[in-house]
Write a protein that holds these residues in place. Structure first.
Motif, PDB file in Angstrom:
ATOM      1  N   THR A  43       0.868  -1.185   0.000  1.00  0.00           N
ATOM      2  CA  THR A  43       0.000   0.000   0.000  1.00  0.00           C
ATOM      3  C   THR A  43       0.899   1.229   0.000  1.00  0.00           C
ATOM      4  O   THR A  43       2.120   1.113   0.155  1.00  0.00           O
ATOM      5  N   ASP A  44       0.299   2.407  -0.138  1.00  0.00           N
ATOM      6  CA  ASP A  44       1.106   3.625  -0.098  1.00  0.00           C
ATOM      7  C   ASP A  44       1.346   4.100   1.334  1.00  0.00           C
ATOM      8  O   ASP A  44       1.928   5.161   1.549  1.00  0.00           O
ATOM      9  N   GLY A  45       0.906   3.313   2.296  1.00  0.00           N
ATOM     10  CA  GLY A  45       1.114   3.644   3.695  1.00  0.00           C
ATOM     11  C   GLY A  45       0.010   4.475   4.301  1.00  0.00           C
ATOM     12  O   GLY A  45      -0.020   4.687   5.516  1.00  0.00           O
ATOM     13  N   SER A  46      -0.917   4.951   3.456  1.00  0.00           N
ATOM     14  CA  SER A  46      -2.023   5.754   3.971  1.00  0.00           C
ATOM     15  C   SER A  46      -3.045   4.874   4.672  1.00  0.00           C
ATOM     16  O   SER A  46      -3.284   3.733   4.260  1.00  0.00           O
ATOM     17  N   LEU A  47      -3.646   5.407   5.713  1.00  0.00           N
ATOM     18  CA  LEU A  47      -4.719   4.718   6.419  1.00  0.00           C
ATOM     19  C   LEU A  47      -5.953   5.605   6.352  1.00  0.00           C
ATOM     20  O   LEU A  47      -5.941   6.737   6.828  1.00  0.00           O
ATOM     21  N   PHE A  56      -9.757   1.718   5.681  1.00  0.00           N
ATOM     22  CA  PHE A  56      -9.618   1.348   4.280  1.00  0.00           C
ATOM     23  C   PHE A  56      -8.147   1.412   3.887  1.00  0.00           C
ATOM     24  O   PHE A  56      -7.400   2.254   4.378  1.00  0.00           O
ATOM     25  N   LYS A  57      -7.737   0.496   3.007  1.00  0.00           N
ATOM     26  CA  LYS A  57      -6.385   0.523   2.459  1.00  0.00           C
ATOM     27  C   LYS A  57      -6.477   0.353   0.946  1.00  0.00           C
ATOM     28  O   LYS A  57      -7.365  -0.318   0.437  1.00  0.00           O
ATOM     29  N   ARG A  58      -5.538   0.948   0.254  1.00  0.00           N
ATOM     30  CA  ARG A  58      -5.513   0.906  -1.212  1.00  0.00           C
ATOM     31  C   ARG A  58      -4.402  -0.023  -1.680  1.00  0.00           C
ATOM     32  O   ARG A  58      -3.229   0.187  -1.380  1.00  0.00           O
ATOM     33  N   PHE A  59      -4.782  -1.053  -2.432  1.00  0.00           N
ATOM     34  CA  PHE A  59      -3.818  -1.969  -3.021  1.00  0.00           C
ATOM     35  C   PHE A  59      -3.755  -1.740  -4.531  1.00  0.00           C
ATOM     36  O   PHE A  59      -4.682  -1.176  -5.118  1.00  0.00           O
ATOM     37  N   GLY A 166       5.852   2.677  -2.800  1.00  0.00           N
ATOM     38  CA  GLY A 166       4.989   1.643  -2.253  1.00  0.00           C
ATOM     39  C   GLY A 166       3.539   1.855  -2.633  1.00  0.00           C
ATOM     40  O   GLY A 166       3.052   2.983  -2.658  1.00  0.00           O
ATOM     41  N   GLY A 167       2.855   0.760  -2.936  1.00  0.00           N
ATOM     42  CA  GLY A 167       1.450   0.827  -3.305  1.00  0.00           C
ATOM     43  C   GLY A 167       1.198   1.257  -4.727  1.00  0.00           C
ATOM     44  O   GLY A 167       0.043   1.384  -5.143  1.00  0.00           O
TER      45      GLY A 167
END
Length: 201
Positions: A43-47, A56-59, A166-167
């Motif tokens: 993921t880009d590390g964002s929460l 939610f997480k973005r893959f 990342g992500g």
């Protein structure tokens, strides 16, 4: 000039390996188990939090496809994450990843346990991480990778750093490198119907 009987690498493998140092290629060629951190790598590390507290997480689909290609190419895949939650378990299940260790604080120990479980040495393991908690695993792995947006003291401990953050395809780059270093990427790209319609990436 190529030696008699030598085969040329697949064009895709040549492209992937064009700017890879020989020692990095050698380390990547030895990997039989590749382990990934989740937050900041897959993921880009964002929460993201909803108003009711849901997370939610973005893959990225490219990363998902890369992880599946690793498995198709005979390289074991596992995830180690410091957080714990149903989101990671669901994503891993979608990609057919059985080895998922969540809520881990000592990732070096966890990597050693995974290597023993898979019957490989630490020299045959790879680890991709992006933060301080990942350093013990990166230091034990035969091949360590990181992302360009990691803290400099983390990325300096990696053998290889992706060009993508990342992500956003960083894990896919790593997967392609491993497969290319082992001469397996070309065969996978030439397989008709690989990961055909309906397969989640």
């Amino acid at each position: 000039m190529m030696a008699s009987g030598a085969t040329r690498p697949h064009p895709a493998e040549a492209l992937v390996l064009a700017r890879v140092a020989p020692l990095v290629k050698e380390r990547a060629a030895a990997v039989r188990l590749m382990v990934f951190d989740v937050d900041g790598v897959l993921t880009d590390g964002s929460l993201y939090y909803g108003e009711n507290g849901e997370m939610f997480k973005r893959f990225h689909a490219l990363d998902g496809h890369g992880l599946r290609l690793l498995a198709e190419g005979g390289i074991g895949v596992a995830l180690i994450t410091g957080r714990a939650g149903a989101i990671v378990a669901r994503r891993a299940a979608e990609l057919g990843i059985a080895d998922v260790m969540q809520g881990v604080r000592d990732k070096g120990k966890a990597l050693t346990e995974l290597a023993q479980r898979h019957g490989v040495s630490l020299d045959q393991t790879g680890y991709m991480g992006d933060d301080i908690i990942d350093l013990p695993a990166m230091q034990r792995a035969g091949f360590s990778a990181s992302v360009p947006n990691a803290p400099i003291y983390v990325s300096q401990g990696a053998h290889w750093i992706s060009s993508q953050p990342g992500g956003s395809g960083a894990a896919r780059e790593c997967c392609d490198l491993l497969l290319a270093a082992q001469g397996r990427l070309g065969a996978l790209l030439s397989t008709p119907g690989l990961l055909g319609p309906g397969v989640i990436q």
